[in-house]
Every structure is written in structure tokens, then in C-alpha cells.
Design an enzyme around this catalytic site. Structure first.
Site, short mmCIF file in Angstrom:
data_model
loop_
_atom_site.label_atom_id
_atom_site.label_comp_id
_atom_site.label_asym_id
_atom_site.label_seq_id
_atom_site.Cartn_x
_atom_site.Cartn_y
_atom_site.Cartn_z
N SER A 35 35.75 16.11 32.84
CA SER A 35 34.76 16.22 33.91
C SER A 35 35.21 15.29 35.04
O SER A 35 36.10 14.45 34.84
CB SER A 35 33.39 15.79 33.39
OG SER A 35 33.47 14.42 33.01
N ARG A 42 40.78 8.42 34.06
CA ARG A 42 42.22 8.62 33.76
C ARG A 42 43.06 8.26 34.99
O ARG A 42 44.09 7.62 34.88
CB ARG A 42 42.50 10.06 33.34
CG ARG A 42 41.64 10.59 32.22
CD ARG A 42 42.12 10.15 30.84
NE ARG A 42 41.32 10.78 29.81
CZ ARG A 42 40.25 10.20 29.21
NH1 ARG A 42 39.90 8.97 29.51
NH2 ARG A 42 39.56 10.86 28.28
N LYS A 106 35.16 24.37 29.50
CA LYS A 106 34.17 23.44 28.91
C LYS A 106 32.80 23.84 29.46
O LYS A 106 32.63 23.92 30.68
CB LYS A 106 34.51 22.02 29.38
CG LYS A 106 33.46 20.96 29.12
CD LYS A 106 33.83 19.71 29.93
CE LYS A 106 32.76 18.66 29.89
NZ LYS A 106 32.75 17.95 28.60
N GLU A 186 33.00 21.65 18.50
CA GLU A 186 33.60 20.30 18.42
C GLU A 186 32.56 19.26 18.02
O GLU A 186 31.89 18.68 18.88
CB GLU A 186 34.22 19.94 19.78
CG GLU A 186 34.87 18.56 19.77
CD GLU A 186 35.55 18.17 21.08
OE1 GLU A 186 35.52 18.95 22.04
OE2 GLU A 186 36.10 17.06 21.13
N LYS A 228 36.87 22.28 16.06
CA LYS A 228 37.65 21.18 16.66
C LYS A 228 37.08 19.86 16.16
O LYS A 228 36.20 19.27 16.81
CB LYS A 228 37.60 21.29 18.18
CG LYS A 228 38.28 20.12 18.90
CD LYS A 228 38.54 20.41 20.36
CE LYS A 228 39.05 19.21 21.11
NZ LYS A 228 39.59 19.52 22.43
N GLY A 272 41.53 9.27 20.88
CA GLY A 272 41.90 7.89 21.17
C GLY A 272 43.10 7.41 20.35
O GLY A 272 43.54 6.28 20.50
N SER A 298 44.20 20.34 19.67
CA SER A 298 43.54 20.63 20.95
C SER A 298 43.38 19.27 21.61
O SER A 298 42.28 18.75 21.73
CB SER A 298 42.19 21.31 20.69
OG SER A 298 41.50 21.48 21.91
N ARG A 301 43.95 13.44 25.65
CA ARG A 301 44.75 12.24 25.94
C ARG A 301 46.12 12.26 25.29
O ARG A 301 47.11 11.88 25.91
CB ARG A 301 43.96 10.99 25.50
CG ARG A 301 42.85 10.63 26.45
CD ARG A 301 41.87 9.70 25.82
NE ARG A 301 41.01 10.37 24.84
CZ ARG A 301 40.08 9.77 24.11
NH1 ARG A 301 39.90 8.47 24.24
NH2 ARG A 301 39.34 10.45 23.26
#
Ligand code: 13P
Length: 347
Positions: A35, A42, A106, A186, A228, A272, A298, A301
Site C-alpha cells: 500500500s 520501503r 490486493k 493469507e 498463503k 521478515g 509469494s 520483502r
């Protein structure tokens, strides 16, 4: 007069084919659906301003990576990105589908705190979902993603948070299938905390059992969905960390108990973990043969971090950043067959 919404056989067949293509052998999904607040975080790590043009440039760089389709079956996009185009005017969804990569979207609207819990969260976005999905399909999306978050703590997760999250994941999934989009389901169990592997196993099984109970209740077509989940690991600050082989054993043990064989694939989130550890864990799992589902990735990061660091927001670094992304996709592609070795990593 009441109307029955029944997904017809043609749509069911398409859903199953799409789900299978999403977890095709040797391939996995690139989660590029951050988003705007998340992509800003990031970009902050490389001192790049999160303007619409910078986000567009960055995503174009990812999607036009040469050979990406060799190891990437689908890309999850954010609403803004699905509406954007490459500099030559071609919509991103067309750039991807021309390469044989399936565009996804998403659709959840983030988290909100559940009253009467110790700050646990439920995911929002069911209102108007049906209409949004119709538009997303027009724009080229063939699958969707909805992320629920489960946290492990002293009195967490509560029965309430599992019930609400399982219910909304299944509501979302049933609505997606009625509109011809494959739902990625997920339930992310956060890695944050000092919980042990044993505790994570119990929470993962409890979560998955609740999710599949709701999916069954709401008559979700299991052959036309992708799960997921997080891998089953100790918390990131647990003093008792374990070898990749143990993570693989625990994860597979729990999934065998809770995930029906009708589900075509399990595509893990990276949650992470470092880029290489996410690959090593996936590889360790895929050393097990004769599993009922594909074990895929999937990653957000774990696919993008090295690429972002190589790019640094400089146009001149585009080629290098694309090579770095391709490399990570290739390593994870090898891990899909349990054939990832240090030689591939160091190539
Ligand atoms: P990570 O792989 O960075 O956890 O992201 C995957 C994702 O799509 C989270 O919703």
C-alpha cells in the site's frame, strides 16, 4: 424473490486452472502490492521519496525484468499500480499477461483493532468488495489477496480474533470466486515475539483449522484457492532458534494435519525473514516428496529487498536492480524443486 448465486462450472474450471498456474512447478508469486504507506517505508530505507512517478518507475522496473516469467507465475498489485502503465503507455496488467504472468490484486483495506481484545486486529474491506472485484477483473486481475494478521502473545490469539479473521477470510474468498477471481487466503502469524517453535505449531494448527472450518461452511471451492501462510518458526527474539530442516518438518507436519489435499498450493509469505533464509526454508520443505500440494512462494520483502538496495532510486542502476531481482526469483525457483545450492546463490 431470492436469487441464488451459484458459481457455474465454466468459472469453477477457470478458477482451478488459474490456481494451478499460480503454483506452476519452478515458479512462485511476486508480492508487489505494498500500500502507499508501506511502499513509503520501503523507499525510506533507500532515501527515495514515495511520489506516484517513483512508485510507477519502480514497479515498471520490476515487471519488465528480462526472464522474470521463468520463475514468476503471478504478481500481486496494489490498486494504484493496476491502474498504471509503463512509460510507453502499455498498462502494467498487459505487460505482465503478455509475458505469461498472471496479474493479481490486493483487495483488503488494512487492519482495525478488535474491541474487547488486547489490541488484536481484524482485516477490513468486505463492504463493496463485490463491485470492486468486477472492476479489477475488467482491468485484468485474475486473482486477489486478503491478509489477516494473527499475533502470538501471552493471551493471544484469542478465540474471538481467530473467529473474526477466519470468517472474513472465508467471506472474501467466496465473493472472489463468485466474481471469477482466485482468492489468496493469507492468515499471517506474525514472527514477532519470543514464542517457541512448539507454541507456533499449536497456534498455526488452531488458526488453519478455524480457517478451513469457515471455508467449508461458506462453501469455498478449495481447488480454486491458494493458501498463503507463514512458515512455522520460533519467534524472531526466541532464544531457541532451530535449523531450516526443523522449520520444514514442523511446517509440513502442521499443513498435513490442517490443509486439505484439494488445495492446489501453499505459497508462503516471507514475513521478515532475510532473502536467503526464506529461500533456504522453502528449499528444505521441497526436499519432501509426495506432498499433496505444491509448496511455493509469494514473497514481498524476500524478493524485493536486495533489488531495492541495488536500485537506490537511481535510473542508472535499473539494469543492476533487475539482475538482482531475477537472481532472487531464480534462487526461489530452484528452491521449488529442493535444488537450491550455494553455487546458485553465488552465481
Ligand atoms: P512478505 O513476504 O514481505 O511477508 O510479504 C508478503 C505479503 O504479501 C504480505 O501480505
Amino acid at each position: 424473490m431470492t436469487t441464488t448465486i451459484q458459481v457455474n462450472d465454466t468459472i469453477l474450471k477457470e478458477l482451478e486452472e488459474t490456481a494451478r498456474a499460480m503454483v506452476a512447478p519452478g515458479k512462485g508469486i511476486l508480492a508487489a502490492d505494498e500500500s502507499n504507506p508501506t511502499i513509503k517505508k520501503r523507499f525510506d530505507t533507500i532515501n527515495v521519496e514515495s511520489t506516484e512517478e517513483n512508485r510507477r518507475f519502480y514497479r515498471e522496473m520490476l515487471f519488465t525484468t528480462h526472464g522474470l516469467e521463468d520463475h514468476i507465475s503471478g504478481v500481486i498489485l496494489f490498486d494504484e499500480t493496476l491502474r498504471q502503465s509503463a512509460v510507453n503507455g502499455t498498462p502494467f496488467s498487459k505487460i505482465l499477461s503478455d509475458k505469461g504472468i498472471i496479474p493479481g490484486i490486493k483487495v483488503d483495506k488494512g487492519l482495525t483493532t478488535i474491541p474487547n481484545t488486547l489490541g488484536e486486529k481484524v482485516t477490513q474491506g468486505l463492504d463493496g468488495l463485490s463491485e470492486r472485484l468486477e472492476e479489477y477483473r475488467e482491468l485484468g486481475a485474475r486473482f486477489a489477496k486478503w491478509r489477516a494478521v494473527i499475533q502470538i502473545g501471552n493471551h493471544q490469539p484469542s478465540q474471538l480474533s481467530l473467529a473474526l479473521n477466519a470468517h472474513s477470510l472465508a467471506r472474501y474468498a467466496a465473493i472472489c470466486q463468485s466474481k471469477g477471481l482466485v482468492p489468496i487466503i493469507e492468515p499471517e502469524i506474525l514472527i514477532n515475539g519470543n514464542h517457541t517453535l512448539d507454541r507456533c505449531e499449536r497456534v498455526a494448527q488452531w488458526t488453519l483449522d478455524r480457517v478451513f472450518e469457515e471455508l467449508t461452511l461458506q462453501r469455498v471451492f478449495l481447488e480454486g484457492m491458494i493458501l498463503k501462510p507463514s512458515m512455522v518458526t520460533p519467534g524472531d527474539i526466541c532464544p531457541e532458534q532451530v535449523a531450516p530442516k526443523i522449520v520444514a518438518q514442523s511446517s509440513i507436519k502442521i499443513f498435513k494435519r490442517s490443509v486439505p489435499a484439494a488445495v492446489p498450493g501453499i505459497a508462503f509469505l516471507s514475513g521478515g525473514q532475510s532473502s536467503t533464509l526464506a529461500t533456504i526454508h522453502l528449499n528444505a520443505m521441497n526436499k519432501n516428496k509426495h506432498l499433496p500440494w505444491e509448496l511455493s512462494f509469494s514473497y514481498g520483502r524476500a524478493l524485493q529487498e536486495d533489488c531495492l538496495a541495488a536500485w537506490k532510486g537511481e535510473k542508472a542502476n535499473k539494469g543492476l536492480a533487475q539482475k538482482v531481482l531475477f537472481h532472487r526469483a531464480k534462487c526461489n525457483g530452484a528452491a521449488r524443486f529442493g535444488k537450491y545450492f550455494s553455487e546458485i546463490e553465488n552465481q
